[in-house]
Design an enzyme around this catalytic site. Structure first.
Site, PDB file in Angstrom:
ATOM      1  N   CYS A  44      23.862  -7.142  -0.652  1.00  0.00           N
ATOM      2  CA  CYS A  44      23.245  -7.221   0.561  1.00  0.00           C
ATOM      3  C   CYS A  44      23.646  -8.350   1.581  1.00  0.00           C
ATOM      4  O   CYS A  44      24.633  -9.094   1.396  1.00  0.00           O
ATOM      5  CB  CYS A  44      21.709  -7.287   0.592  1.00  0.00           C
ATOM      6  SG  CYS A  44      20.979  -8.609  -0.219  1.00  0.00           S
ATOM      7  N   CYS A  58       0.836  -1.251  -0.089  1.00  0.00           N
ATOM      8  CA  CYS A  58      -0.003   0.023   0.124  1.00  0.00           C
ATOM      9  C   CYS A  58       0.726   1.256  -0.013  1.00  0.00           C
ATOM     10  O   CYS A  58       0.473   2.121  -0.538  1.00  0.00           O
ATOM     11  CB  CYS A  58      -0.856   0.009   1.199  1.00  0.00           C
ATOM     12  SG  CYS A  58      -2.452  -1.130   0.935  1.00  0.00           S
TER      13      CYS A  58
END
Ligand SMILES: [Zn+2]
Lengths: 383, 89
Positions: A344, A193
């Site tokens: 990462c 969202c």
């Protein structure tokens, strides 16, 4: 499912729930069943906010709240159980205050944590009905798998943009979430969202429907949304109910409870973009003093565990934001005409970062993902 | 012409239309027609020739897995709904 009715209602409860008691389908027996029942709300965001208030107001006797977050200003566009007065406070606390104001007889159990592999069985086993108000795929799959394993109904709701979905997944009587969606979409197809947006009232609509389904299950009335999925289109204002099927080969609900092993759901990319480089090869290029740019997209906390010498720290969320703002121009320190190694911890976030770099105009032939990330880095590190 | 109901997440491929009419004899044909609109859409719906497992397709409100899958016939009055998995909350 129906819980056994609680022995009796107090005079205050008889007054408060008068509008329920006059419903012939519900009546005093339905109200007593609610009081004897329990529900676990996982997530107190856009879906969990209205669900929490209505479950409390309706008289569900014991409600568990699971959420690790504190209230932020950006939440208030949709998370109506909270407010400005409680910014920075845990969501479970602000929701509890509002809920007790609606119904002081409630028992509220606060679990300030994220649902994870360690606590899922213990938490979910303590409640009759589980309400999935989470905001990410890995937790949704964990909620589903645990509910299947323990034989609990999972009242599912999901929203994005102007779309809403609702179902009750109860593998004893119908399909589970994995029967319908066996795996999460790859990262590039699954914006959240925050990235894709959501009209604030969408989770309000779906969260209220989740509360309705939970109340029906506890009171033993009506027909639950088992084997059906509601698709709500807010732009068209259409509600379509789809018949959905149990998958006889479902990797979770086709198994016996004791054979269901809870696993972590890892979000992956559909197809890797750019090249990869193994730790030894990178070490070789560093030893040869090749002009290389190494970008470490882990968080500053993770850098404290050691970084490849000469690497540039650029946490993935900030990199994405900077790329979005750059409008196709190279970022400072990251020229487009040199080889860039992205690292990462495990190779997952770096792979996703490479997609963003390519989307922002970087040449995929000049981007390399450090395979298995820092977890496989044997060489020197600096702190 | 059958109608495809497009979820809002895919409407950038349908000129923001929620309903698209197209002629097709089966679900497979209807989806292929729709996917012709863009390479990204093709890639979103299909992995090669197979429908991706995070996309659910219904004919007149029924999951096509309860019918004849991609070969389910469709006619002029039928609605084909695409459901994309959403996780927001
Ligand atoms: Zn299943």
């Amino acid at each position: 499912m129906r819980t056994d009715p609680a022995p009796s209602l107090s005079d205050a409860e008889l007054r408060r729930f008068g509008r329920h008691l006059v419903l012939p389908e519900f009546g005093i027996e339905g109200q007593r069943r609610l009081k004897a029942g329990s529900a676990l709300l996982i997530g107190l965001g856009g879906l969990g906010s209205p669900a929490a208030l209505y479950l409390a107001a309706a008289g569900v006797g014991r409600i568990g709240l699971v959420d690790a977050d504190v209230v932020e200003e950006t939440n208030l566009q949709r998370q109506i159980a909270h407010g400005y007065a409680v910014l920075g406070k845990p969501k479970i606390d602000s929701a509890r205050t509002r809920m007790l104001d609606l119904n002081p007889d409630l028992v509220i159990e606060r679990h300030r944590m994220r649902l994870d592999l360690e606590n899922a069985v213990e938490l979910i086993s303590q409640y009759d009905v589980i309400i999935d108000g989470t905001d990410n795929f890995p937790t949704r799959y964990l909620v589903n798998d645990t509910c299947v394993k323990l034989g609990k109904p999972n009242v599912f709701g999901g929203v994005l943009r102007f779309d809403g979905q609702l179902s009750v997944f109860d593998a004893r009587h119908g399909p589970c979430y994995r029967c319908i969606f066996p795996e999460p979409p790859p990262i590039e197809f699954s914006p959240n969202c925050a990235e894709a947006g959501v009209l604030g009232v969408m989770p309000g609509v779906i969260g209220c429907l989740q509360a309705t389904e939970a109340i029906k299950l506890l009171a033993g009335i009506g027909t639950p949304m088992i084997g059906r999925m509601l698709i709500y289109d807010g732009l068209d204002l259409s509600f379509n109910t789809m018949r959905i099927a149990k998958d006889s080969d479902c990797r979770v609900c086709s198994k016996a409870s004791e054979d269901i092993v809870l696993t972590e759901t890892v979000m992956v990319c559909a197809a890797p973009v750019g090249g990869t480089i193994r730790a030894e090869a990178l070490q070789g290029r560093l030893d040869a003093q090749e002009p290389l740019i190494i970008v470490d997209v882990r968080s500053p906390d993770e850098w404290l565990t050691g970084r490849i010498p000469g690497s540039i720290g650029f946490p993935k969320p900030e990199l994405e934001k900077a790329l979005a703002q750059a409008n196709g121009a190279p970022l400072s320190g990251l020229p487009m005409d040199q080889d860039i190694i992205v690292a990462c911890q495990s190779g997952m976030r770096s792979s996703a970062s490479i997609k963003f770099l390519v989307a922002a105009g970087y040449d995929p032939k000049r981007l390399f993902n450090l395979e298995q990330g820092m977890s496989a880095w044997p060489g020197h590190v600096t702190f | 012409m059958a109608v495809i109901l497009v979820p809002s997440s895919l409407r950038r491929y349908s000129d923001q239309q929620s309903r698209l009419s197209l002629s097709a004899g089966t679900i497979a044909e209807a989806l292929a027609r729709f996917a012709e609109r863009s390479k990204d859409l093709q890639n979103h719906l299909f992995a090669g020739k197979t429908l991706r497992n995070f996309v659910v397709v219904c004919k007149n409100g029924k999951d096509i897995r309860l019918l004849n899958g991609m070969e389910t016939p469709i006619g002029d009055t039928d609605e084909v709904q695409i459901i994309a998995s959403v996780a927001g909350g």
